[in-house]
Design an enzyme around this catalytic site. Structure first.
Site, PDB file in Angstrom:
ATOM      1  N   ARG D 223       0.846  -1.198   0.000  1.00  0.00           N
ATOM      2  CA  ARG D 223       0.000   0.000   0.000  1.00  0.00           C
ATOM      3  C   ARG D 223       0.887   1.257   0.000  1.00  0.00           C
ATOM      4  O   ARG D 223       0.701   2.175  -0.784  1.00  0.00           O
ATOM      5  CB  ARG D 223      -0.931  -0.046   1.220  1.00  0.00           C
ATOM      6  CG  ARG D 223      -1.739   1.201   1.495  1.00  0.00           C
ATOM      7  CD  ARG D 223      -2.719   1.549   0.414  1.00  0.00           C
ATOM      8  NE  ARG D 223      -2.105   2.347  -0.644  1.00  0.00           N
ATOM      9  CZ  ARG D 223      -2.736   2.803  -1.718  1.00  0.00           C
ATOM     10  NH1 ARG D 223      -4.002   2.526  -1.902  1.00  0.00           N
ATOM     11  NH2 ARG D 223      -2.113   3.505  -2.616  1.00  0.00           N
ATOM     12  N   CYS D 227       1.525   4.251  -2.775  1.00  0.00           N
ATOM     13  CA  CYS D 227       1.333   5.675  -2.454  1.00  0.00           C
ATOM     14  C   CYS D 227       2.528   6.464  -2.960  1.00  0.00           C
ATOM     15  O   CYS D 227       2.371   7.509  -3.581  1.00  0.00           O
ATOM     16  CB  CYS D 227       1.202   5.875  -0.942  1.00  0.00           C
ATOM     17  SG  CYS D 227      -0.409   5.425  -0.295  1.00  0.00           S
TER      18      CYS D 227
END
Lengths: 103, 202, 151, 266
Positions: D223, D227
């Site tokens: 994740r 980002c």
């Protein structure tokens, strides 16, 4: 070798609610890899569900079913403790069978 | 004209000079956590004055040293290049495509492929597109509301080119300054916002 | 692999061969209906499934979202109050091939299925239901939105 | 799940004030999420992870069943609700993934460098990801309790906070560009305000998750990696300080919230 499924079967008022998650890429045959080559279609074709030796439901999937497919169906005639067995076969004839006890 | 040029190069020098400065302990540990990948090289972690200033939570929230803020806005203002041929508006249809695309400049993008503007990520633009963000203000009826005067046109160009000229810690990327969009792409986005025929102004 | 499954495998292969050579047109044992899955439109698919026309029916309900956050996974459920439901099919009008999945019900099945399908763009979704030998259809539009930073 | 969706909805409604269009769209998106909530394909990864956890493997041919994730050897229940944390044996603050790698190295004899340099879903990294799915499922419903007592934990928290606001790259983005204010969205996706407890819990409590758009399970490391990709930064090294520091920052901020892992995300 194909990865295991998750099968859940719950009986309520004489109706068994079956939820199945299958591990499968479900490649459409429309996508291209990084080098621009088409990735061949690879998807589940048929799914059969049996309970006490009797077929209770059947499904056919095309490549438009989502990756890691989910299937939910209901049937009558199963009781708590009975076993529901699910088998899928894909277009490369790979297959997988998993079971769950009805709860 | 000459004066503007001088100002511009001075500002660019100011913005680019920070890499030579010594790194803090935090910067060292932080930067050592990254590796280059494709077009995303490690020099992307070398911050200019604007980025350093806006890395402070207070500055980001609109506070911080007002003098510094002013200086940063001035320096960014000096980077803005008006269109070389004096033409500000391109094709709004192309502008819509650019506004839709959020691609470009990541380590999975290839050098030389045109970037998108990513405008819908943060702005409502054409109301028909329901999937829009809200980090930036709605741009629906942008031209219809503001008109098409030279002042509006030049301000809009400047805002797209380098939003930090107007608000030091604006969340908007400096599209022209960092060459994220080409001059022609900016013209097309301008048309999407300002062309009376654009669906945005209906 | 156990013996039963090996046998099943061989049987599938044989049936597949028979189908390929045109010996049988509709095997009883869940032969994958290639023609139906190749169909481009509702009519194509309906014909391949052995129907000629489908009447619109409020007795068939599609349970799908008005807007899908992602076209890769669009939940679609179909229920019907029609008696003697034999078959249910889910179609996405604007996909390269319309038929996403079909379900062959038995006497024990409840007239309900739910699965998840891919949608390339905003499109009508059709549910085709065969009940007591007749075909019925219900349609619902599902909007597919662009999302995320890379939109 | 339902409750959370409602509260997310409320947040998104209050912020979208004035945009009737967006309002109904986010409302519909919430309905969509509710419809897919039952049947999270993360379960498939969890099942694989459970097998990998218990199976003797590696040069030493032992299982991970004695792996200490912070609550004692072999304790999986609740472990990820209290990670990252400081570990005495490595003298480091570790997140779930770096800790699993330590166990794979110390117990099973694997080379951590290979796991770190492999890509996501590649080689032994794939096993780490499956084990993550298994472990985080066993913290579902538990209170987030990421420690911030040990000097090294405090150090990592401070680093995480600075990293969160570190603005760089050609688009001037930092984590705070998107996750520093209430009520913001990219397209139709709500952006939790991670600088506050409620938002931090929405982020920290729902990752790792099955990602619908890519059709696979994403760990917290993945994740964060994506980002940074979207921030147009260079790539963070797997389990590097900055990634763990950000997890500490988010986790500590989120304390008191609930783990809903594995989540199901667009």
């Amino acid at each position: 070798m194909a990865d295991p499924m998750r099968v859940r079967a719950q009986e309520n008022g004489g109706v068994v609610d079956v939820k199945v998650l299958m591990k499968h890429d479900m490649e459409t045959g429309q996508r291209k890899d990084a080098s621009g080559k088409t990735i061949p279609a690879h998807h589940i074709n048929t799914i059969t569900a049996t309970c006490k030796g009797k077929q209770v439901f059947e499904a056919q999937f095309g490549p438009a079913v989502s990756k890691d497919p989910f299937l939910n169906f209901k049937f009558k005639g199963g009781a708590k403790g009975d076993t529901v067995s699910i088998t899928w076969v894909d277009n490369k004839n790979d297959k997988r069978t998993d079971e769950a006890k009805i709860s | 004209m000459k004066k503007i040029h001088l100002l511009t190069s001075a500002a660019v020098a100011m913005i680019a000079s920070t890499s030579l400065m010594a790194q803090s302990a935090f910067e060292k540990a932080h930067n050592a956590s990254f590796k280059e990948n494709g077009i995303a090289k490690l020099d992307r972690l070398e911050r200019d004055d604007t980025q350093k200033f806006c890395s402070e939570p207070a500055a980001l929230a609109g506070k911080g040293d007002p003098k510094k803020r002013e200086a940063i806005e001035k320096a960014n203002m000096a980077t803005i290049k008006q269109p070389s041929d004096g033409k500000y508006l391109g094709d709004w249809k192309e502008g819509e495509k650019i506004a839709q695309s959020g691609r470009g400049a990541t380590w999975t993008d290839k050098a030389g492929t045109p970037n998108g503007g990513g405008c819908y990520n943060c702005h409502q633009i054409n109301k028909k597109e329901i999937s829009h963000g809200n980090i930036g203000p709605s741009l629906w009826n942008y031209g219809k509301v503001r008109g098409n005067t030279d002042a509006v046109v030049q301000y809009t160009w400047g805002k797209i080119y380098n939003a930090k000229a107007y608000n030091a810690c604006s969340n908007m990327p400096r599209m022209g300054h960092y060459k994220l969009l080409t001059e022609q792409q900016i013209r097309d986005v301008m048309a999407l916002l300002l062309d009376p025929a654009s669906p945005v102004n209906q | 692999m156990n013996l039963k499954r090996r046998e099943a495998l061989r049987l599938t292969a044989v049936i597949g061969l028979m189908a390929a050579t045109g010996l049988i047109s509709h095997a009883e044992a869940a032969e994958w209906n290639k023609a139906a899955f190749d169909g481009k439109s509702l009519d194509d698919v309906l014909k391949s499934l052995g129907g000629s026309s489908a009447s619109k029916s409020t007795a068939v309900t599609i349970n799908a979202p008005d807007i899908a956050e992602n076209g890769a996974v669009v939940p679609v459920g179909v229920t019907t109050t029609l008696p003697k439901t034999q078959q249910i099919a889910i179609l996405v009008e604007k996909n390269p091939s319309a038929l996403a999945a079909q379900f062959l019900l038995t006497a024990d099945s409840e007239p309900f299925v739910a699965s998840r399908v891919k949608m390339g763009q905003t499109s009508n979704v059709h549910a085709l239901v065969k009940a007591d030998g007749k075909w019925y259809v219900t349609t619902k539009e599902v909007k597919v939105t662009l999302g995320g930073c890379g939109g | 799940m339902k409750k959370l969706i409602k509260s997310t909805l409320l947040v998104s409604l209050s912020m979208a004030a004035g945009f009737a269009f967006a309002q109904s769209a986010t409302d519909d998106i919430a309905k969509y999420r509710e419809m897919i909530a039952d049947g999270n394909p993360s379960e498939l990864y969890e099942a694989a992870g459970e097998d990998i956890w218990a199976k003797p493997m590696g040069p030493k041919n032992v299982s991970l069943q004695k792996c200490d994730l912070g609550k004692g050897p072999g304790v999986v229940k609740g472990a990820s609700a209290e990670l990252p944390r400081y570990f005495k044996d490595t003298n480091k603050v570790q997140d779930l993934e770096s800790r699993i790698i330590t166990c794979m190295e110390k117990l099973q004899g694997y080379d951590p460098k290979e796991i770190i340099s492999a890509g996501f879903e590649k080689g032994k990294r794939k096993d780490v990801e499956a084990v993550v799915a298994y472990v985080v499922t066993h913290s579902k419903g538990m209170k987030i309790k990421v420690p911030n007592k040990h000097p090294k934990e405090k150090e990592m928290y401070a680093m995480g906070e600075k990293a969160f606001f570190f603005q760089g790259g050609p688009m001037d983005f930092s984590c705070a560009s998107c996750h520093g204010e209430d009520g913001k969205r990219i397209r139709l996706q709500d952006l939790p305000n991670i600088t506050e407890q409620k938002g931090a819990a929405l982020g920290f409590g729902y990752w790792p998750a099955y990602r619908v758009s890519s059709g696979n399970f994403w760990t917290m490391q993945r994740r964060l990696n994506d980002c940074y990709r979207q921030q147009r930064f260079p790539e963070p090294i797997y389990t590097s300080d900055v990634t763990i520091a950000l997890s500490v920052y988010m986790g500590v901020k989120a304390n008191g919230g609930v783990m809903n892992t594995p989540g199901l995300k667009r």
